[in-house]
Design an enzyme around this catalytic site. Structure first.
Site, short mmCIF file in Angstrom:
data_model
loop_
_atom_site.label_atom_id
_atom_site.label_comp_id
_atom_site.label_asym_id
_atom_site.label_seq_id
_atom_site.Cartn_x
_atom_site.Cartn_y
_atom_site.Cartn_z
N ASP A 163 43.23 31.00 34.56
CA ASP A 163 43.09 29.62 35.04
C ASP A 163 41.85 29.56 35.93
OD1 ASP A 163 43.81 30.80 37.41
OD2 ASP A 163 45.77 29.80 37.58
N ASN B 182 43.24 37.58 29.94
CA ASN B 182 42.53 38.64 30.67
C ASN B 182 43.49 39.81 30.86
OD1 ASN B 182 40.49 39.84 32.40
ND2 ASN B 182 41.81 39.30 34.12
N THR B 183 42.91 41.01 30.91
CA THR B 183 43.70 42.16 31.31
C THR B 183 43.19 42.67 32.64
OG1 THR B 183 44.42 44.38 30.74
CG2 THR B 183 42.33 43.67 29.77
N HIS B 184 44.13 42.92 33.56
CA HIS B 184 43.78 43.30 34.94
C HIS B 184 44.49 44.60 35.30
CE1 HIS B 184 42.66 42.81 39.12
NE2 HIS B 184 43.92 43.08 39.45
N GLY C 278 41.42 30.23 39.00
CA GLY C 278 41.36 31.17 40.11
C GLY C 278 40.99 32.58 39.67
N ILE D 228 33.53 36.12 36.72
CA ILE D 228 34.44 34.98 36.80
C ILE D 228 33.78 33.82 36.08
CG2 ILE D 228 35.67 33.42 38.36
CD1 ILE D 228 36.50 36.37 38.65
N ASP E 298 42.34 35.93 38.82
CA ASP E 298 43.53 36.69 38.43
C ASP E 298 44.82 35.98 38.84
OD1 ASP E 298 41.88 38.71 37.36
OD2 ASP E 298 41.71 39.67 39.32
N ARG F 36 24.51 29.22 38.10
CA ARG F 36 25.77 29.75 37.56
C ARG F 36 26.37 28.76 36.54
NH1 ARG F 36 28.34 34.95 38.74
NH2 ARG F 36 30.38 34.68 37.84
C1 GRF Z 1 40.14 47.70 32.38
O1 GRF Z 1 40.94 48.50 33.21
C2 GRF Z 1 40.17 46.27 32.81
O2 GRF Z 1 41.40 45.82 33.26
C3 GRF Z 1 39.22 46.35 33.96
O3 GRF Z 1 38.17 47.12 33.48
C4 GRF Z 1 38.67 48.03 32.52
C5 GRF Z 1 37.91 47.84 31.23
O4 GRF Z 1 37.93 48.99 30.48
N1 GRF Z 1 38.85 45.07 34.47
P1 GRF Z 1 37.26 49.04 29.01
O5 GRF Z 1 35.84 48.48 29.15
O6 GRF Z 1 38.10 48.24 28.08
O7 GRF Z 1 37.23 50.50 28.67
#
Ligand code: GRF
Length: 207
Positions: free
Chosen positions: A148, A114-116, A150, A99, A152, A72
């Site tokens: 960071d 990141n988007t969660h 961790g 990760i 999320d 990894r």
């Molecule tokens: C998003 O909802 C993101 O937060 C999640 O996976 C999805 C990605 O969607 N981890 P896309 O590949 O941008 O359509």
């Protein structure tokens, strides 16, 4: 004003990436007006729509599959080097389902977002949508945050709220979250790039 260089990391459909590409292309001032441009797209797997979207837009891509490396740590070093080669100002994990390790965070910490698909700190991890539904939450949403060490756990930049409908399944809810998420991500990336930002402890201020 300098245009921020973005490297976007994807693992799947890449609709968040597409939203960024579309917003930059549609901005009356182009990348200069938006404040940022996507200079490369990286992935942890081949044959995904996210990579096709990048290729269609003429953007260089790179792929680092975890299985392609003995450890990894070696994978993390390779991903770090491949990303660094494009000299990003900001790295955006947009549905990147891995990760990253210490080398990546050491190199890009403070400029890796990141988007969660949940309202952190609730429901971190790979199944944020499913976990919110299973818990019986009435609202959920999405969170754009700095990454960071961790899972999320990094400082939150912005959040969007989505009400959970009775009887809704995971796929339908995730689609509605992603509509909010794409708008939020585009807004956050543009504002970070145009205005600059400070991170003090957990507090993020866009200047
Ligand atoms: C998003 O909802 C993101 O937060 C999640 O996976 C999805 C990605 O969607 N981890 P896309 O590949 O941008 O359509």
């Amino acid at each position: 004003m300098a245009v921020s260089r973005l490297v976007v990391l994807v693992s799947g459909s890449g609709t968040n990436l597409q939203a960024l590409l579309d917003a930059i292309a549609a901005h009356p001032g182009g990348p200069e007006g938006f404040g940022a441009e996507v200079v490369a797209v990286g992935a942890d797997r081949e044959d995904i729509a996210g990579l096709e979207r990048a290729e269609k837009a003429g953007i260089p891509t790179f792929v680092c599959p975890v299985k392609g490396y003995a450890t990894r740590e070696e994978w993390d070093a390779a991903l770090t080097a491949a990303t660094a080669a494009h000299e990003p100002d900001l790295v955006v994990s947009a549905g990147f389902m891995k990760i990253v390790g210490k080398a990546f965070i050491d190199r890009f910490g403070g400029r890796f977002i990141n988007t969660h698909p949940a309202l952190l700190p609730a429901f971190p991890g790979a199944h944020g949508v499913r976990d919110a539904l299973a818990y019986g939450a009435k609202v959920t949403g999405c969170t754009v945050h700095f990454v960071d060490g961790g899972v999320d756990t990094g400082p939150i930049i912005a959040q969007g709220v989505v009400e959970i409908r009775d009887g809704e399944d995971e796929a339908a809810l995730h689609e509605r979250i992603k509509e909010v998420e794409r708008t939020l991500l585009v807004d956050v990336v543009g504002r970070l790039a145009r205005h600059g930002y400070r991170i003090e402890g957990r507090k993020v201020t866009i200047q």
